[in-house]
Scaffold this motif. Sequence first.
Motif, PDB file in Angstrom:
ATOM      1  N   LYS A  63     -20.560  35.360  28.368  1.00  0.00           N
ATOM      2  CA  LYS A  63     -19.842  36.632  28.445  1.00  0.00           C
ATOM      3  C   LYS A  63     -18.388  36.448  28.006  1.00  0.00           C
ATOM      4  CE  LYS A  63     -20.735  39.330  31.887  1.00  0.00           C
ATOM      5  NZ  LYS A  63     -20.782  39.931  33.253  1.00  0.00           N
ATOM      6  N   ARG A  64     -17.770  35.355  28.455  1.00  0.00           N
ATOM      7  CA  ARG A  64     -16.386  35.084  28.059  1.00  0.00           C
ATOM      8  C   ARG A  64     -16.300  34.811  26.556  1.00  0.00           C
ATOM      9  NH1 ARG A  64     -13.637  30.148  27.422  1.00  0.00           N
ATOM     10  NH2 ARG A  64     -11.385  30.442  27.293  1.00  0.00           N
ATOM     11  N   PHE A  65     -17.245  34.030  26.029  1.00  0.00           N
ATOM     12  CA  PHE A  65     -17.208  33.694  24.604  1.00  0.00           C
ATOM     13  C   PHE A  65     -17.302  34.954  23.738  1.00  0.00           C
ATOM     14  CE2 PHE A  65     -19.443  29.464  25.833  1.00  0.00           C
ATOM     15  CZ  PHE A  65     -18.272  29.029  26.413  1.00  0.00           C
ATOM     16  N   LYS A  66     -18.117  35.912  24.153  1.00  0.00           N
ATOM     17  CA  LYS A  66     -18.243  37.154  23.385  1.00  0.00           C
ATOM     18  C   LYS A  66     -16.961  37.972  23.469  1.00  0.00           C
ATOM     19  CE  LYS A  66     -23.273  37.406  23.600  1.00  0.00           C
ATOM     20  NZ  LYS A  66     -24.472  38.102  24.129  1.00  0.00           N
ATOM     21  N   LEU A  67     -16.306  37.938  24.622  1.00  0.00           N
ATOM     22  CA  LEU A  67     -15.018  38.626  24.744  1.00  0.00           C
ATOM     23  C   LEU A  67     -13.955  37.962  23.871  1.00  0.00           C
ATOM     24  CD1 LEU A  67     -14.788  39.458  28.562  1.00  0.00           C
ATOM     25  CD2 LEU A  67     -15.059  41.073  26.672  1.00  0.00           C
ATOM     26  N   VAL A  68     -13.993  36.629  23.766  1.00  0.00           N
ATOM     27  CA  VAL A  68     -13.086  35.918  22.864  1.00  0.00           C
ATOM     28  C   VAL A  68     -13.272  36.438  21.446  1.00  0.00           C
ATOM     29  CG1 VAL A  68     -12.596  33.686  21.797  1.00  0.00           C
ATOM     30  CG2 VAL A  68     -12.899  33.823  24.275  1.00  0.00           C
ATOM     31  N   HIS A  69     -14.526  36.571  21.042  1.00  0.00           N
ATOM     32  CA  HIS A  69     -14.825  37.107  19.702  1.00  0.00           C
ATOM     33  C   HIS A  69     -14.234  38.500  19.539  1.00  0.00           C
ATOM     34  CE1 HIS A  69     -16.991  37.864  15.992  1.00  0.00           C
ATOM     35  NE2 HIS A  69     -17.487  38.974  16.518  1.00  0.00           N
ATOM     36  N   ASN A  70     -14.374  39.349  20.547  1.00  0.00           N
ATOM     37  CA  ASN A  70     -13.853  40.718  20.470  1.00  0.00           C
ATOM     38  C   ASN A  70     -12.328  40.739  20.364  1.00  0.00           C
ATOM     39  OD1 ASN A  70     -16.468  41.612  20.705  1.00  0.00           O
ATOM     40  ND2 ASN A  70     -16.310  42.113  22.885  1.00  0.00           N
ATOM     41  N   ARG A  71     -11.643  39.887  21.162  1.00  0.00           N
ATOM     42  CA  ARG A  71     -10.178  39.833  21.084  1.00  0.00           C
ATOM     43  C   ARG A  71      -9.738  39.342  19.700  1.00  0.00           C
ATOM     44  NH1 ARG A  71     -11.268  41.433  25.345  1.00  0.00           N
ATOM     45  NH2 ARG A  71     -11.401  43.229  23.960  1.00  0.00           N
ATOM     46  N   TYR A  72     -10.495  38.402  19.147  1.00  0.00           N
ATOM     47  CA  TYR A  72     -10.189  37.894  17.806  1.00  0.00           C
ATOM     48  C   TYR A  72     -10.295  39.020  16.777  1.00  0.00           C
ATOM     49  CZ  TYR A  72     -10.897  35.297  13.436  1.00  0.00           C
ATOM     50  OH  TYR A  72     -10.827  34.818  12.149  1.00  0.00           O
ATOM     51  N   LEU A  73     -11.359  39.821  16.876  1.00  0.00           N
ATOM     52  CA  LEU A  73     -11.506  40.953  15.955  1.00  0.00           C
ATOM     53  C   LEU A  73     -10.347  41.934  16.106  1.00  0.00           C
ATOM     54  CD1 LEU A  73     -15.346  41.722  16.171  1.00  0.00           C
ATOM     55  CD2 LEU A  73     -14.112  40.453  14.396  1.00  0.00           C
ATOM     56  N   GLU A  74      -9.883  42.157  17.329  1.00  0.00           N
ATOM     57  CA  GLU A  74      -8.748  43.057  17.551  1.00  0.00           C
ATOM     58  C   GLU A  74      -7.487  42.542  16.855  1.00  0.00           C
ATOM     59  OE1 GLU A  74      -8.215  43.662  21.714  1.00  0.00           O
ATOM     60  OE2 GLU A  74     -10.130  44.712  21.968  1.00  0.00           O
ATOM     61  N   PHE A  75      -7.270  41.212  16.940  1.00  0.00           N
ATOM     62  CA  PHE A  75      -6.107  40.634  16.269  1.00  0.00           C
ATOM     63  C   PHE A  75      -6.201  40.857  14.756  1.00  0.00           C
ATOM     64  CE2 PHE A  75      -3.315  37.605  18.813  1.00  0.00           C
ATOM     65  CZ  PHE A  75      -3.511  38.290  20.009  1.00  0.00           C
ATOM     66  N   LYS A  76      -7.389  40.775  14.204  1.00  0.00           N
ATOM     67  CA  LYS A  76      -7.566  41.023  12.770  1.00  0.00           C
ATOM     68  C   LYS A  76      -7.371  42.506  12.462  1.00  0.00           C
ATOM     69  CE  LYS A  76     -10.735  38.822  10.425  1.00  0.00           C
ATOM     70  NZ  LYS A  76     -12.048  38.306   9.977  1.00  0.00           N
ATOM     71  N   GLU A  77      -7.952  43.362  13.287  1.00  0.00           N
ATOM     72  CA  GLU A  77      -7.837  44.812  13.062  1.00  0.00           C
ATOM     73  C   GLU A  77      -6.383  45.276  13.171  1.00  0.00           C
ATOM     74  OE1 GLU A  77     -10.458  46.074  16.096  1.00  0.00           O
ATOM     75  OE2 GLU A  77     -12.279  45.537  14.983  1.00  0.00           O
ATOM     76  N   ASN A  78      -5.613  44.658  14.046  1.00  0.00           N
ATOM     77  CA  ASN A  78      -4.205  45.017  14.230  1.00  0.00           C
ATOM     78  C   ASN A  78      -3.284  44.311  13.243  1.00  0.00           C
ATOM     79  OD1 ASN A  78      -4.814  46.723  16.386  1.00  0.00           O
ATOM     80  ND2 ASN A  78      -4.634  45.068  17.887  1.00  0.00           N
ATOM     81  N   TYR A 135     -19.909  28.063  22.418  1.00  0.00           N
ATOM     82  CA  TYR A 135     -18.635  28.745  22.170  1.00  0.00           C
ATOM     83  C   TYR A 135     -18.487  29.076  20.678  1.00  0.00           C
ATOM     84  CZ  TYR A 135     -13.572  29.380  21.677  1.00  0.00           C
ATOM     85  OH  TYR A 135     -12.323  29.875  21.355  1.00  0.00           O
ATOM     86  N   LEU A 136     -18.719  28.090  19.819  1.00  0.00           N
ATOM     87  CA  LEU A 136     -18.565  28.298  18.383  1.00  0.00           C
ATOM     88  C   LEU A 136     -19.555  29.335  17.863  1.00  0.00           C
ATOM     89  CD1 LEU A 136     -18.133  24.578  17.242  1.00  0.00           C
ATOM     90  CD2 LEU A 136     -16.357  26.322  17.324  1.00  0.00           C
ATOM     91  N   LYS A 137     -20.785  29.290  18.357  1.00  0.00           N
ATOM     92  CA  LYS A 137     -21.817  30.227  17.897  1.00  0.00           C
ATOM     93  C   LYS A 137     -21.462  31.653  18.280  1.00  0.00           C
ATOM     94  CE  LYS A 137     -26.836  30.887  17.870  1.00  0.00           C
ATOM     95  NZ  LYS A 137     -28.139  30.348  18.341  1.00  0.00           N
ATOM     96  N   ASN A 138     -20.894  31.854  19.444  1.00  0.00           N
ATOM     97  CA  ASN A 138     -20.572  33.202  19.913  1.00  0.00           C
ATOM     98  C   ASN A 138     -19.258  33.730  19.351  1.00  0.00           C
ATOM     99  OD1 ASN A 138     -22.458  34.439  22.149  1.00  0.00           O
ATOM    100  ND2 ASN A 138     -22.471  32.222  22.489  1.00  0.00           N
ATOM    101  N   THR A 139     -18.284  32.854  19.196  1.00  0.00           N
ATOM    102  CA  THR A 139     -16.986  33.325  18.694  1.00  0.00           C
ATOM    103  C   THR A 139     -16.960  33.390  17.173  1.00  0.00           C
ATOM    104  OG1 THR A 139     -16.050  31.088  18.662  1.00  0.00           O
ATOM    105  CG2 THR A 139     -15.786  32.374  20.695  1.00  0.00           C
TER     106      THR A 139
END
Length: 413
Positions: A63-78, A135-139
């Motif tokens: 669950k945390r790894f998927k949230l890491v991926h989401n925060r990463y996408l936000e940094f790219k989107e912003n 971690y790598l697979k999810n992020t």
Amino acid sequence: MAKIKPFKAVRPTRDKVALVSSKSYETYPEDELIAKLAFNPFTFLHVVNPGYKYHKQDVTGEKRFKLVHNRYLEFKENEIFTEEQTPALYVYQKKSATHSFSGIIAGTSTEDYHNDVIKIHERTLKQRELMFENYLKNTGFNAEPVLLTYRENDVVNEIIEKYKSQRAEYEFTSSDKDLHLLWVINEQEDIDALINAFDKINTLYIADGHHRTTSSCILAKNLASENPNHTGNEDYNFFMSYLLSDNQVSIYEFNRFIKDLNGLTPDEFLIELDTYFRIENRGQELYKPKEKHHFSMYLKGEFYALYLRKSGYEFTDELSELDAEILFRTVLKPILGIDDIRDDSKIIYSQDKSDGLELKTKVDSGDFKVSFGMLPTTISELETIVDKGLVMPPKTTYIEPKLRSALTIYEIL
């Protein structure tokens, strides 16, 4: 022969890089971590600590790894991050008051790891391998390069110096007073020259990042088996590394701190040590070894110098000559009963970049009964042991430079 690959790095915009890049998450004290998360909206720590956004610090696992991926996408989107338009290599320099390191950031081959071109000097833990692989697979990204070292190469040096004479893409000082500079190598002639130069290098040594390397290789193998069109050139077949010549690597020792004397009194313990060492009581005089096979020890309020009795110890190979291995074979295992120095709760390790007083202060606190110090391992010793197919004990080397996260990001998927 070592294979490197240029890649389209995702990296901070120039105006935000000093705010975005961070040390490894685990290195921050809790109060400093909280302050950075509270007052710096651009720090990469928000990506790797995604629960902070929801005031939840207990998010773990997948669950945390998927949230890491989401925060990463936000940094790219912003548009905090931007992606390189064409594949590139990078020159990265880190300068402190006492050291300067200059090397190449590139993709390195998981196949080279399996073919023993990329070599290890310590064992990894299976549980941590699988955790990092998940971690790598999810992020889907790698934000901190593995530190690889190699024997110095003139062509690589020349290209590094060429770019260092130009204006850097990044130039900033971090709060620990280190200067960081990054140059983008996007001229195809220079990229080809570096690829050819590393193709002539027989061995890359993992200096720091064994678990990240192994996890990347596990992921590559799993993804290849799931991909019917696998070619070997996919991004998941490579992992991001910082390639640094061996004459620039700095190695410090780890001190050993032991919680009990395995049922012995201090006097009984000294008698047991006498089998293998000539012992000098230095009292309150701080002692730090100046030669190999000499050890410092702090016991019951006093410093001791331990000199190995070579008549009582047999050197059988290069590993047996290593001070960390000598301490294990003569003291930790036979006298103190520590069979597994990786997992035994009776022993902890602390890197020594100070004046050695830590040997005293931790024992005087009452948490430990005895401490040991030694000279740091040399890069030559590390390379020789690895070339012989041997593996060093855990916590034998504390290697610098320690690299920042998110200066360049390698997207695996």
